[in-house]
Design a protein around this motif. Structure first.
Motif, mmCIF file in Angstrom:
data_model
loop_
_atom_site.group_PDB
_atom_site.id
_atom_site.type_symbol
_atom_site.label_atom_id
_atom_site.label_comp_id
_atom_site.label_asym_id
_atom_site.label_seq_id
_atom_site.Cartn_x
_atom_site.Cartn_y
_atom_site.Cartn_z
ATOM 1 N N PRO A 57 0.801 -1.239 0.000
ATOM 2 C CA PRO A 57 0.000 0.000 0.000
ATOM 3 C C PRO A 57 0.829 1.283 0.000
ATOM 4 O O PRO A 57 0.532 2.195 -0.788
ATOM 5 C CB PRO A 57 -0.853 -0.143 1.256
ATOM 6 N N PRO A 58 1.879 1.416 0.823
ATOM 7 C CA PRO A 58 2.645 2.667 0.780
ATOM 8 C C PRO A 58 3.304 2.912 -0.577
ATOM 9 O O PRO A 58 3.280 4.034 -1.101
ATOM 10 C CB PRO A 58 3.700 2.482 1.889
ATOM 11 N N LYS A 59 3.884 1.855 -1.173
ATOM 12 C CA LYS A 59 4.543 2.019 -2.475
ATOM 13 C C LYS A 59 3.519 2.285 -3.573
ATOM 14 O O LYS A 59 3.752 3.094 -4.475
ATOM 15 C CB LYS A 59 5.375 0.774 -2.798
ATOM 16 N N LEU A 60 2.377 1.609 -3.504
ATOM 17 C CA LEU A 60 1.328 1.842 -4.491
ATOM 18 C C LEU A 60 0.806 3.273 -4.389
ATOM 19 O O LEU A 60 0.569 3.933 -5.415
ATOM 20 C CB LEU A 60 0.194 0.839 -4.306
ATOM 21 N N LEU A 61 0.658 3.760 -3.160
ATOM 22 C CA LEU A 61 0.166 5.121 -2.967
ATOM 23 C C LEU A 61 1.133 6.131 -3.581
ATOM 24 O O LEU A 61 0.707 7.107 -4.228
ATOM 25 C CB LEU A 61 -0.024 5.385 -1.466
ATOM 26 N N ARG A 62 2.424 5.892 -3.410
ATOM 27 C CA ARG A 62 3.424 6.794 -4.007
ATOM 28 C C ARG A 62 3.336 6.750 -5.535
ATOM 29 O O ARG A 62 3.420 7.795 -6.197
ATOM 30 C CB ARG A 62 4.826 6.414 -3.540
ATOM 31 N N ALA A 63 3.145 5.558 -6.097
ATOM 32 C CA ALA A 63 3.047 5.436 -7.549
ATOM 33 C C ALA A 63 1.791 6.132 -8.073
ATOM 34 O O ALA A 63 1.824 6.777 -9.131
ATOM 35 C CB ALA A 63 3.042 3.960 -7.949
ATOM 36 N N LEU A 64 0.702 6.032 -7.347
ATOM 37 C CA LEU A 64 -0.535 6.697 -7.753
ATOM 38 C C LEU A 64 -0.368 8.216 -7.737
ATOM 39 O O LEU A 64 -0.777 8.910 -8.675
ATOM 40 C CB LEU A 64 -1.682 6.279 -6.824
ATOM 41 N N ARG A 65 0.228 8.724 -6.668
ATOM 42 C CA ARG A 65 0.415 10.179 -6.575
ATOM 43 C C ARG A 65 1.360 10.691 -7.645
ATOM 44 O O ARG A 65 1.174 11.790 -8.198
ATOM 45 C CB ARG A 65 0.915 10.531 -5.181
ATOM 46 N N ALA A 66 2.372 9.887 -7.959
ATOM 47 C CA ALA A 66 3.297 10.285 -9.031
ATOM 48 C C ALA A 66 2.588 10.359 -10.376
ATOM 49 O O ALA A 66 2.986 11.123 -11.266
ATOM 50 C CB ALA A 66 4.455 9.299 -9.103
ATOM 51 N N ALA A 67 1.508 9.564 -10.519
ATOM 52 C CA ALA A 67 0.745 9.573 -11.769
ATOM 53 C C ALA A 67 -0.399 10.579 -11.733
ATOM 54 O O ALA A 67 -1.201 10.631 -12.670
ATOM 55 C CB ALA A 67 0.190 8.171 -12.036
ATOM 56 N N GLY A 68 -0.489 11.345 -10.641
ATOM 57 C CA GLY A 68 -1.507 12.379 -10.556
ATOM 58 C C GLY A 68 -2.784 11.980 -9.854
ATOM 59 O O GLY A 68 -3.762 12.736 -9.865
ATOM 60 N N VAL A 69 -2.803 10.799 -9.221
ATOM 61 C CA VAL A 69 -3.987 10.352 -8.466
ATOM 62 C C VAL A 69 -3.757 10.702 -6.998
ATOM 63 O O VAL A 69 -2.974 10.046 -6.310
ATOM 64 C CB VAL A 69 -4.229 8.837 -8.628
ATOM 65 N N GLU A 70 -4.417 11.748 -6.531
ATOM 66 C CA GLU A 70 -4.192 12.226 -5.172
ATOM 67 C C GLU A 70 -5.073 11.453 -4.176
ATOM 68 O O GLU A 70 -5.977 11.995 -3.548
ATOM 69 C CB GLU A 70 -4.477 13.721 -5.083
ATOM 70 N N ALA A 71 -4.810 10.177 -4.047
ATOM 71 C CA ALA A 71 -5.559 9.330 -3.106
ATOM 72 C C ALA A 71 -4.886 9.361 -1.742
ATOM 73 O O ALA A 71 -3.656 9.497 -1.641
ATOM 74 C CB ALA A 71 -5.617 7.898 -3.620
ATOM 75 N N SER A 72 -5.699 9.266 -0.688
ATOM 76 C CA SER A 72 -5.139 9.219 0.666
ATOM 77 C C SER A 72 -4.982 7.793 1.168
ATOM 78 O O SER A 72 -4.346 7.553 2.191
ATOM 79 C CB SER A 72 -6.043 10.002 1.627
ATOM 80 N N SER A 73 -5.588 6.821 0.470
ATOM 81 C CA SER A 73 -5.427 5.414 0.824
ATOM 82 C C SER A 73 -5.612 4.584 -0.432
ATOM 83 O O SER A 73 -6.017 5.109 -1.484
ATOM 84 C CB SER A 73 -6.452 4.986 1.880
ATOM 85 N N THR A 74 -5.326 3.294 -0.327
ATOM 86 C CA THR A 74 -5.486 2.408 -1.479
ATOM 87 C C THR A 74 -6.732 1.539 -1.346
ATOM 88 O O THR A 74 -6.855 0.516 -2.020
ATOM 89 C CB THR A 74 -4.243 1.510 -1.645
#
Length: 587
Positions: A242-259
């Motif tokens: 989850p932490p690594k996925l969250l970083r990948a999502l934010r890097a792609a422009g998905v400002e999610a606070s959780s997975t």
């Protein structure tokens, strides 16, 4: 009262370990409290002793912990009608507000679950309203004393506590229901769920691809994972952390606070659809994949381990096998043995119907009489659509105050004032840090020290807006917990009464002649209809084909009998969705 010999018509038989006897020992007790001399039972003779006593006249067996005793009896072909489970009953009595004098029970900390040994159980700062976390995680039974002297002493304490209750018959009914639930839980494990391993493998292969080598991921999961990484523009993105996925999502422009899949579904991005599919497939593989199949299915049976009273409201939990989490996708794997059928039943809108019965709200009872309750609410004019009715009722029971719930719940207050008053009053008690109690007497845990500390800090002279808002928020959270506790807990009591009555009726069926049609269910259940599965408001009975229609009738009659037992002549219809089929398919 000192023990007297030769009690007349034993009502209870207390069983426990005995060092002197080298196995077990028992003491029989009659209605007047007269006790027999101690009866020694050899270590390998308990099944024979219980069988002989049951043949004379059924009595209530009193023992420390049903799962520690009953599986051996069932393996030997011995079923008991009634028991009093000291461990489960202790947890209820030490906390129930109906009990006038709980001092002796509370002092017997050797019978308390570990977190209760030093003090009364406390609710968390912000209880999980739907209690899914408690149901999903593995729940372990605490160990309790097993000797006969300890069992006798605890039974005396519990009988004194019951006698001190404001309504002893009500709390006694709860203890009887909880104890029969303990018997049913063991019987469910013993009989098992008829399970088609080949169908399970087919479903997995269709969804995930062929079974991979140990340690490898299935082909479908790998392929979907590559879709996600391509959409994220990150070929090395980790999808399982989850932490690594969250970083990948934010890097792609998905400002999610959780997975969590609920939050991800609110975002628009090409990676979201394949990611949601990836998470669904990964969950299937982890929770009910081939490793689960290898571990939990043997000889055509899936044998989960249930924990009655494993959730604070009295709902069941699981300590193995995930019986409360079987996905709908795998339902076709529930398949009756040859010559048999599965009779499935679930209650339509159980909790709202229980609320109508508890509150005496005749308008809400009428809305569900002989029909879908949500459709009846629409016909009453309270809301416009069935979906609105569902949102409003769930908001009322779980404390929804915003969005559609906030808009629709006030309409229910006008249409069903008695029902809404009951849950609103329960919420008000919780917001003040109080305790609420179910219909039969299970009381909610009080808030913990952290909760009380927050409230105290907010009332200090120097408290600011932030402290006050935090205190109000967690007060409302606790109010939502108590609001739901009274309804969910009473629904759990109704379900126990339903299963207990159904269990009694099923065993009255004549066994099938000739070869046992359900041999894998064990000696007690191989030739009779029996409960095979339970999930809060749903039961599945495994029955010889010739008995299936009569079993469906018994399920229906048991539901109405449970309603009468708890609520007397309250005009509430507990409506069932009944199905008879070879496989347990649910719409």
């Amino acid at each position: 009262m000192p023990p007297r010999e030769s009690p007349s018509t034993p009502r209870w038989c207390v069983v426990g370990r005995s060092a002197a006897a080298g196995g077990f020992a028992a003491v029989e007790i009659d209605d007047q409290g007269a006790r027999s001399p101690e009866i020694p039972i050899p270590a390998d003779g308990l099944a024979e002793f219980v069988s002989a006593r049951e043949a004379e006249a059924p009595r209530r067996w009193v023992w420390a912990d049903t799962p520690a005793v009953y599986p051996g009896l069932l393996s030997a072909g011995v079923r008991v009608e009634r028991c009093h489970d000291l461990r489960l009953c202790h947890q209820i009595l030490r906390s129930s507000e109906l009990v006038g004098d709980r001092s002796a029970v509370r002092a017997a900390t050797q019978w308390a679950v570990p977190s209760e040994a030093a003090e009364e159980p406390r609710a968390p700062l912000a209880p999980a309203l739907f209690e899914l976390e408690a149901e999903a995680r593995s729940v372990r039974r605490p160990s309790v004393p097993e000797s006969l002297p300890e069992a006798l002493a605890e039974f005396d304490r519990q009988r004194a506590a019951i006698d001190s209750a404001a309504e002893p018959n009500r709390i006694a009914l709860l203890l009887a229901a909880e104890s029969v639930g303990a018997l049913i839980a063991v019987e469910l494990t013993s009989a098992g769920v008829p399970w088609d391993a080949e169908e399970h493998d087919r479903i997995l292969s269709e969804a995930l691809g062929p079974r991979p080598a140990p340690g490898a991921k299935p082909a479908a999961l790998l392929a979907v994972g590559e879709e996600v990484r391509a959409a994220l523009g990150d070929p090395a993105a980790s999808l399982d952390s989850p932490p690594k996925l969250l970083r990948a999502l934010r890097a792609a422009g998905v400002e999610a606070s959780s997975t969590s899949r609920w939050e991800l579904a609110e975002h628009e991005h090409p990676a979201i659809p394949p990611l949601l599919l990836y998470k669904k497939l990964a969950r299937l593989l982890a929770a009910n994949g081939w490793n689960w199949l290898d571990e939990w299915v043997r000889d055509g049976r899936y044998r989960p381990v249930y924990v009655p009273g494993g959730v604070v409201t009295g709902r069941w939990a699981s300590s193995g096998g995930g019986a409360l989490q079987i996905p709908r996708q795998l339902r076709p794997a529930l398949r009756a043995d040859p010559g048999c059928l599965l009779v499935s039943a679930d209650v339509s809108q159980l909790e709202p119907r229980v609320l109508a019965a508890m509150s005496g709200d005749r308008a809400m009872a009428a809305a569900g009489a002989g029909r879908d309750l949500y459709a009846g609410i629409v016909e009453s004019g309270a809301v416009a659509t069935r979906q609105d009715a569902k949102i409003a009722v769930l908001g009322a029971m779980y404390g929804g105050t915003s969005g559609d719930s906030g808009r629709l719940v006030p309409r229910l207050r006008r249409a069903f004032p008695a029902a809404m008053r009951l849950v609103d009053d329960a919420a008000a008690v919780g917001e003040q840090g109080g305790i609420v109690t179910t219909w039969l007497g299970r009381s909610s845990p009080p808030p913990g020290d952290e909760w009380r500390g927050v409230q105290a800090a907010a009332s200090l002279p120097g408290a600011g807006r932030r402290e006050e808002e935090h205190a109000r928020r967690i007060a409302r959270d606790f109010g939502r917990f108590t609001r739901n506790f009274v309804v969910q807990g009473t629904a759990a009591e109704w379900a126990l009464a339903w299963m207990g009555e159904l269990r009694r009726r099923l065993f009255a069926f004549e066994p099938s002649p000739g070869e046992a049609p359900m041999a894998a269910s064990g000696p007690v259940f191989s030739a009779r209809p029996h409960l095979a599965f339970f999930l809060h408001d749903e039961v599945i009975v495994h029955a010889p084909r010739a008995h299936a229609e009569a079993v469906a009738g018994a399920i229906e009659e048991s539901a109405q009998a449970a309603g009468r037992l708890l609520f007397g002549d309250a005009p509430v219809d507990f409506r069932l969705d009944l199905r008879i089929s070879e496989r347990a398919l649910k719409d």
